[in-house]
Design a protein around this motif. Structure first.
Motif, PDB file in Angstrom:
ATOM      1  N   CYS A  44       0.839  -1.208   0.000  1.00 44.96           N
ATOM      2  CA  CYS A  44       0.000   0.000   0.000  1.00 44.96           C
ATOM      3  C   CYS A  44       0.872   1.256   0.000  1.00 44.96           C
ATOM      4  O   CYS A  44       0.677   2.157  -0.811  1.00 44.96           O
TER       5      CYS A  44
ATOM      6  N   LYS B 228       1.455   1.925  -3.694  1.00 43.92           N
ATOM      7  CA  LYS B 228       0.160   2.613  -3.797  1.00 43.92           C
ATOM      8  C   LYS B 228      -0.995   1.679  -4.157  1.00 43.92           C
ATOM      9  O   LYS B 228      -1.953   2.083  -4.814  1.00 43.92           O
ATOM     10  N   LEU B 229      -0.906   0.441  -3.713  1.00 39.99           N
ATOM     11  CA  LEU B 229      -2.081  -0.424  -3.794  1.00 39.99           C
ATOM     12  C   LEU B 229      -3.089   0.039  -2.745  1.00 39.99           C
ATOM     13  O   LEU B 229      -2.704   0.458  -1.646  1.00 39.99           O
ATOM     14  N   THR B 230      -4.370  -0.043  -3.061  1.00 38.81           N
ATOM     15  CA  THR B 230      -5.372   0.231  -2.030  1.00 38.81           C
ATOM     16  C   THR B 230      -5.484  -1.008  -1.139  1.00 38.81           C
ATOM     17  O   THR B 230      -5.050  -2.106  -1.532  1.00 38.81           O
ATOM     18  N   PRO B 231      -6.065  -0.865   0.061  1.00 41.67           N
ATOM     19  CA  PRO B 231      -6.255  -2.051   0.906  1.00 41.67           C
ATOM     20  C   PRO B 231      -6.997  -3.168   0.166  1.00 41.67           C
ATOM     21  O   PRO B 231      -6.631  -4.341   0.287  1.00 41.67           O
ATOM     22  N   LYS B 232      -7.995  -2.824  -0.614  1.00 40.79           N
ATOM     23  CA  LYS B 232      -8.700  -3.846  -1.406  1.00 40.79           C
ATOM     24  C   LYS B 232      -7.725  -4.593  -2.318  1.00 40.79           C
ATOM     25  O   LYS B 232      -7.708  -5.827  -2.366  1.00 40.79           O
TER      26      LYS B 232
ATOM     27  N   GLU C 122      -6.253   4.815   3.617  1.00 43.55           N
ATOM     28  CA  GLU C 122      -6.607   4.562   2.218  1.00 43.55           C
ATOM     29  C   GLU C 122      -6.604   5.858   1.400  1.00 43.55           C
ATOM     30  O   GLU C 122      -6.117   5.884   0.270  1.00 43.55           O
TER      31      GLU C 122
ATOM     32  N   ILE D 111      -3.103   6.886   0.445  1.00 48.56           N
ATOM     33  CA  ILE D 111      -2.586   6.065  -0.656  1.00 48.56           C
ATOM     34  C   ILE D 111      -3.151   6.548  -1.984  1.00 48.56           C
ATOM     35  O   ILE D 111      -2.461   6.578  -3.001  1.00 48.56           O
TER      36      ILE D 111
END
Lengths: 423, 423
Positions: free
Chosen positions: A346, A350-354, B96, B99
């Motif tokens: 993340c 920069k991945l989202t939590p999803k 989130e 990010i």
């Protein structure tokens, strides 16, 4: 009265049941069932739905149990798609030298680098390696991991590579975590073949791959494709040889320099291309086209203080499935913490939590060709389930460095409970 | 026959006993005794030395025990010198949003930021906060932490600040981890005083500080000294007021911009200046001169993706003692893992493993004025001891994201054991 249906395990009242099932469309993208429940029978998922809808005729077997997940999150067992599970020795001295500013070459000159682990692994006995591997599997399990991919590659001789793969087979027999073994004889050139690259490649292709295949010791064949390791032509040759013997291709691609590794992954039909710091535009497009999963390794970025990160957002936008893994190994990522990799995925990539959750479930399963068995909670899938003591899925990467796993179910059986309490 | 001497606890055969004692000079700088042992009586260290030299007349009390540390490392209990232990709510949504690229101001506009935690903390009952704090202390203990500093600052009203400090007092009574409480009413301006800065400062100085001191609820007084929070003059005024009431000064200094916070820390005789990303040359020199400890917080650098790191090497070279802490808080560092901060301190700030260990023991103790009681294993010090299942001290920051703590002793009593095993 309707007939009773015996089930082995029920988990119910989950605040969020993350199914990751493509059949459940919701805003989160994770197929969340609020107030969810899951029923398990004979190691498989029998039923998934809202707790209120649990069929009345389900009866728990006398050996079975019912687990209350009120206020908590339930999700598929995590999948670590890229590990170097079996190796001897450790390289904490090298860690210190890197901090002090010594270069990779200087460290190799002081006896560090991959080849120092090769030496330690060759020296280690089968039992030593098995004991080390067992402890690493225990740690992975305690982080919620139920399936891993594991590479050889610290042997670099027929005998030592077979020893590593046989250790994995022995571990598979004794440990609940599933292991998908990968032959990585092409990790680097061993020092006895330093000036005879061709002879080592012949050894790989003519002796090692056939023997590994004959003994059914590996499912995948991997190559470290890099200017300083195996070049593009050598990598292609090795992966094609593996394919002829039924070994599915994977590639360490574009980690330290742009080398066309991603394009090669697409060309040979690799299940995954891993690392990808220097992947090209064309490489991303080809991976999307051929459905090659990108396995990204934030622990290595962290541990090696890499300035350049893989272009994860661009890959996702172009339709590449992105997995996250530990890269567990003694030189560039000494950790079994897949949840920490989610946080780093993340923050660094920069991945989202999803997306971080997809990266260690459905996408990781796909990188190993196991998406029909694991990675989502659907009827008839393997009952690999984790119960997390967190209030929602976003909380998992957010509260970092902490074990939130309360309980792990592997093939329908509770195999781990976090027993923490102070005395 | 010599007379028997009753002792409560002996830990022996440690592969490395890290005493951190200035009286033991060795190459490592950590006062290591190979094959070391330690004897504990009435909560204090009675004897330290080589196992072979353990006095024959030591006899273990019937309630006591002997612990074998063969192959393992024994060191002082870790000290977390900067935490915001007591707060309500969590801010995973904000994680989130960051990010996704939203700025701090945009996030505050969406209801995020410190003030959202202030609201949640004001709303939370004493018992809710106590329960949350207890779980955080449990997690800290499981990471080997035996003493923490804990700041208020999510109340920002007389009533809510007192509630937080009273929760800390209640936690101190029930939990083995020692808590050094800090009053941080000057964390930010509460929204009801947004346009009346002077009135809030008067409230701090004329009501809150006197009341906190009268009820003996805090040992330290801290200020968030920053252009956007409390400026240099306001910070000085608040810290001087604290000093008049016997509260020892600490400062959040130079985190987001260079503001002369380090110089102010030296001027007012602060025990520590914390953060220090933008510390000036002059500030470093003044800190060295006045022996102000630098408390660095790599978790916040990580969590906020900070481009600028504090100049740790320069501080060390100029003679400033550097501590590392979690900064445990819901907005900028949601973790209780002090060992992970050691790894991040090594990789981000280029501390050596030796310096990272000093940073969570002797230097952390000094930042709290407790260096005569804790942080090293010397005769008459508090018997706060950690047994780590690692082969040497360098291994601790190297193998990251994993709990290596096997056992924690607090004031001579075993208060935690890691019971991990798979089923």
């Amino acid at each position: 009265m309707s007939q009773l249906a015996q089930v082995d395990l029920i988990i119910k009242n989950a605040k969020e049941l993350l199914t990751l099932s493509p059949s459940i469309k919701d805003e989160s993208g994770l197929g969340i069932i609020p107030g969810g429940a899951i029923a398990i029978k004979e190691g498989k998922i029998l039923w998934v739905g809202k707790t209120a809808d649990l069929p009345k005729q389900f009866a728990i077997d006398s050996h079975g149990q019912e687990i209350d997940a009120t206020g908590k999150v339930v999700m598929p067992g995590l999948i670590d798609a890229h590990t170097h599970l079996v190796f001897g020795g450790s390289r904490e001295n090298e860690f210190e030298q890197r901090i002090q500013g010594f270069s990779y070459l200087e460290i190799a000159g002081k006896g560090g680098g991959i080849l120092s682990t090769v030496e330690a692994t060759r020296r280690a006995s089968f039992e030593e390696l098995r004991s080390l591997g067992r402890r690493r599997l225990d740690r992975l399990l305690s982080k919620g991991v139920t399936t891993i991919e594991a590479k050889s590659g610290y042997g670099l001789s027929l005998e030592a590579e077979l020893k590593i793969l046989q250790v994995m087979r022995a571990l598979q027999e004794e440990h609940p975590v599933d292991i998908a073994p990968t032959f990585l004889g092409a990790h680097t050139f061993p020092k006895e073949f330093k000036d005879e690259r061709r002879r080592y490649i012949d050894l790989l292709i003519k002796e090692m791959i056939p023997k590994v295949a004959e003994e059914r010791l590996a499912e995948f064949c991997d190559v470290f494709c890099e200017e300083k390791a195996f070049n593009l032509e050598e990598s292609r040759e090795i992966l094609e040889a593996g394919k002829r013997y039924g070994l599915k291709p994977k590639i360490h691609a574009d980690q330290l320099s742009p080398g066309g590794g991603a394009e090669l992954a697409a060309e040979v039909g690799a299940y995954s291309a891993d690392h990808l710091e220097y992947v090209s535009q064309r490489g991303i497009e080809r991976m999307a086209e051929k459905e090659v999963t990108a396995v990204l390794l934030p622990g290595a970025s962290f541990f090696l203080s890499m300035k350049k990160y893989p272009p994860a957002r661009e890959m996702i936008e172009k339709g590449v499935a992105v997995a996250l893994s530990t890269d567990l190994n003694p030189g560039s990522s000494m950790t079994e913490s897949l949840p920490l990799m989610m946080t780093m995925g993340c923050l660094f990539f920069k991945l989202t939590p999803k997306e971080a959750i997809q990266a260690v479930t459905v996408h990781a399963a796909r990188s190993m060709g196991r998406e029909k068995e694991i990675g989502s909670l659907d009827v008839r899938m393997k009952a690999d389930v984790v119960l997390l003591d967190i209030p929602n899925y976003r909380y998992l990467p957010y509260h970092f460095g902490i074990d939130h796993v309360e309980l792990v179910v592997k093939k329908g059986r509770v195999v781990y409970r976090n027993k923490y309490s102070h005395q």
